[in-house]
Scaffold this motif. Structure first.
Motif, PDB file in Angstrom:
ATOM      1  N   HIS A  54       0.830  -1.215   0.000  1.00  5.58           N
ATOM      2  CA  HIS A  54       0.000   0.000   0.000  1.00  5.58           C
ATOM      3  C   HIS A  54       0.866   1.267   0.000  1.00  5.58           C
ATOM      4  O   HIS A  54       0.705   2.150  -0.847  1.00  5.58           O
ATOM      5  CB  HIS A  54      -0.911  -0.022   1.241  1.00  5.58           C
ATOM      6  CG  HIS A  54      -1.839   1.141   1.345  1.00  5.58           C
ATOM      7  ND1 HIS A  54      -3.198   1.020   1.150  1.00  5.58           N
ATOM      8  CD2 HIS A  54      -1.621   2.455   1.618  1.00  5.58           C
ATOM      9  CE1 HIS A  54      -3.771   2.208   1.295  1.00  5.58           C
ATOM     10  NE2 HIS A  54      -2.836   3.098   1.596  1.00  5.58           N
ATOM     11  N   GLU A  55       1.823   1.328   0.920  1.00  2.00           N
ATOM     12  CA  GLU A  55       2.632   2.556   1.022  1.00  2.00           C
ATOM     13  C   GLU A  55       3.571   2.705  -0.170  1.00  2.00           C
ATOM     14  O   GLU A  55       3.825   3.824  -0.623  1.00  2.00           O
ATOM     15  CB  GLU A  55       3.417   2.582   2.342  1.00  2.00           C
ATOM     16  CG  GLU A  55       2.541   2.599   3.597  1.00  2.00           C
ATOM     17  CD  GLU A  55       1.481   3.703   3.630  1.00  2.00           C
ATOM     18  OE1 GLU A  55       1.698   4.790   3.067  1.00  2.00           O
ATOM     19  OE2 GLU A  55       0.396   3.450   4.220  1.00  2.00           O
TER      20      GLU A  55
ATOM     21  N   HIS B  40       1.870   4.296  -2.976  1.00  2.00           N
ATOM     22  CA  HIS B  40       1.830   5.760  -2.805  1.00  2.00           C
ATOM     23  C   HIS B  40       3.147   6.401  -3.259  1.00  2.00           C
ATOM     24  O   HIS B  40       3.144   7.449  -3.912  1.00  2.00           O
ATOM     25  CB  HIS B  40       1.585   6.134  -1.341  1.00  2.00           C
ATOM     26  CG  HIS B  40       0.162   5.966  -0.883  1.00  2.00           C
ATOM     27  ND1 HIS B  40      -0.923   6.156  -1.714  1.00  2.00           N
ATOM     28  CD2 HIS B  40      -0.353   5.633   0.340  1.00  2.00           C
ATOM     29  CE1 HIS B  40      -2.045   5.942  -1.016  1.00  2.00           C
ATOM     30  NE2 HIS B  40      -1.727   5.618   0.215  1.00  2.00           N
TER      31      HIS B  40
ATOM     32  N   TYR C 257     -12.012   1.573   2.543  1.00  2.00           N
ATOM     33  CA  TYR C 257     -11.019   2.644   2.578  1.00  2.00           C
ATOM     34  C   TYR C 257     -10.707   3.156   1.159  1.00  2.00           C
ATOM     35  O   TYR C 257     -10.304   4.305   0.984  1.00  2.00           O
ATOM     36  CB  TYR C 257      -9.740   2.138   3.271  1.00  2.00           C
ATOM     37  CG  TYR C 257      -8.784   3.244   3.613  1.00  2.00           C
ATOM     38  CD1 TYR C 257      -9.159   4.273   4.474  1.00  2.00           C
ATOM     39  CD2 TYR C 257      -7.502   3.274   3.067  1.00  2.00           C
ATOM     40  CE1 TYR C 257      -8.287   5.298   4.774  1.00  2.00           C
ATOM     41  CE2 TYR C 257      -6.619   4.300   3.373  1.00  2.00           C
ATOM     42  CZ  TYR C 257      -7.023   5.310   4.225  1.00  2.00           C
ATOM     43  OH  TYR C 257      -6.161   6.329   4.522  1.00  2.00           O
TER      44      TYR C 257
ATOM     45  N   GLU D 193      -5.904   6.661  -2.617  1.00  2.00           N
ATOM     46  CA  GLU D 193      -6.158   5.528  -1.722  1.00  2.00           C
ATOM     47  C   GLU D 193      -6.802   4.373  -2.492  1.00  2.00           C
ATOM     48  O   GLU D 193      -6.532   3.214  -2.216  1.00  2.00           O
ATOM     49  CB  GLU D 193      -7.039   5.943  -0.533  1.00  2.00           C
ATOM     50  CG  GLU D 193      -6.392   6.946   0.410  1.00  2.00           C
ATOM     51  CD  GLU D 193      -5.028   6.499   0.960  1.00  2.00           C
ATOM     52  OE1 GLU D 193      -4.730   5.298   0.957  1.00  2.00           O
ATOM     53  OE2 GLU D 193      -4.258   7.388   1.367  1.00  2.00           O
TER      54      GLU D 193
HETATM   55 ZN   LIG Z   1      -2.897   5.198   1.907  1.00  2.00          ZN
END
Ligand SMILES: [Zn+2]
Length: 276
Positions: free
Chosen positions: A168-169, A172, A218, A225
């Motif tokens: 996930h990170e 980003h 989310y 996101e």
């Molecule tokens: Zn995030």
């Protein structure tokens, strides 16, 4: 005379085009990176085998490449502990989560990331009173990522929940590398892909909003996101995504596996020629 000038202009154009292409490519190339001087340690391989399902699913010819990229990552990005001692497992899981999203790209490095800080558990986001399990830094924290060890371990332990904080990170970081964290990775999405991609995002976000989706809630926060959440799903359970969200799967597969796409285009071209 005219033809000579045209030819000259074309040549100059080709050289400039080549240089622009080269400089763009070398930005993410491996020319300035520290490279491994020893073979991949067995202890590290055992951690990959024990904990990283993505690695285990790779054909054996690709496993060596994955190991090399994990090794290069660890030589060039610092992994440090905050109120905790860093273990081999921490380092390998962070590096694996970093390489999974970019494994389909040749010659790619996270040039905008210098350090990953590991906290034992959830931590407070600097200058706020909010707790988080993962964060990509900005401002004074630019070039840094913060992760909770508990969340890292959970991400690799449970392969059925479509959640992995490390992937996930790093999505980003990848998303941020073109200047904006907006759910569009300009380096890998062709201009022609962006409109259909934004349409898929809107459609899928609406489904989540209505409670009619297997993508976690989310993902509806914003486009950045959304990209991070669906990428966790894609890399953890590709087959399930293919069945439940085929258009989304195809889009992500073409972004993250450009080699497959190149092959598909070539095959299409070949079959068209054959028909003629
Ligand atoms: Zn995030």
């Amino acid at each position: 005379m005219f033809n000579e000038i045209t030819l000259l202009l074309l040549l100059i154009g080709a050289v400039i085009g080549g240089l622009i292409g080269y400089s763009r490519w070398s930005l993410r190339g491996e020319s300035n990176l520290r490279m491994p001087e020893r073979t991949f340690p067995n202890e590290w391989r055992r951690i990959l085998q024990e904990k990283v399902e993505f690695y285990n699913r790779l054909p054996s010819s690709n496993k060596t490449d994955f190991e090399k990229r994990v090794h290069v990552f660890l030589l060039n990005v610092q992994v440090t502990g905050v109120d905790t001692e860093i273990t081999h497992t921490d380092r390998i899981l962070v590096a694996a989560g970093a390489i999974i999203p970019i494994f389909g790209f040749d010659n790619w490095h996270y040039s905008n990331l210098k350090e990953v800080q590991i906290h034992p558990n959830k931590f407070v986001i600097p200058t706020t009173d909010t707790m988080a399990s993962g964060l990509v830094g900005w401002g004074a924290m630019e070039g840094k990522m913060m992760l909770s060890r508990k969340a890292i371990e959970h991400g690799f332990y449970d392969q059925s929940d479509n959640k992995n904080v490390v992937i996930h990170e790093f999505i980003h970081v990848l998303d941020k590398q073109d200047g904006e964290m907006d759910g569009v990775i300009e380096q890998v999405m062709n201009e022609i892909d962006i409109m259909p991609w934004l349409q898929i995002i809107n459609m899928k976000m609406q489904e989540i909003g209505k409670g009619q989706s297997t993508i976690r809630d989310y993902g509806v926060t914003n486009k950045a996101e959304f990209l991070a959440v669906v990428s966790e799903f894609f890399f953890e359970n590709p087959e399930r995504m293919k069945t439940e969200h085929p258009a989304l799967y195809n889009a992500l597969n073409s972004f993250f596996n450009p080699r497959d796409r190149k092959m598909k285009i070539q095959n299409r071209f070949k079959s068209r020629r054959r028909k003629k």
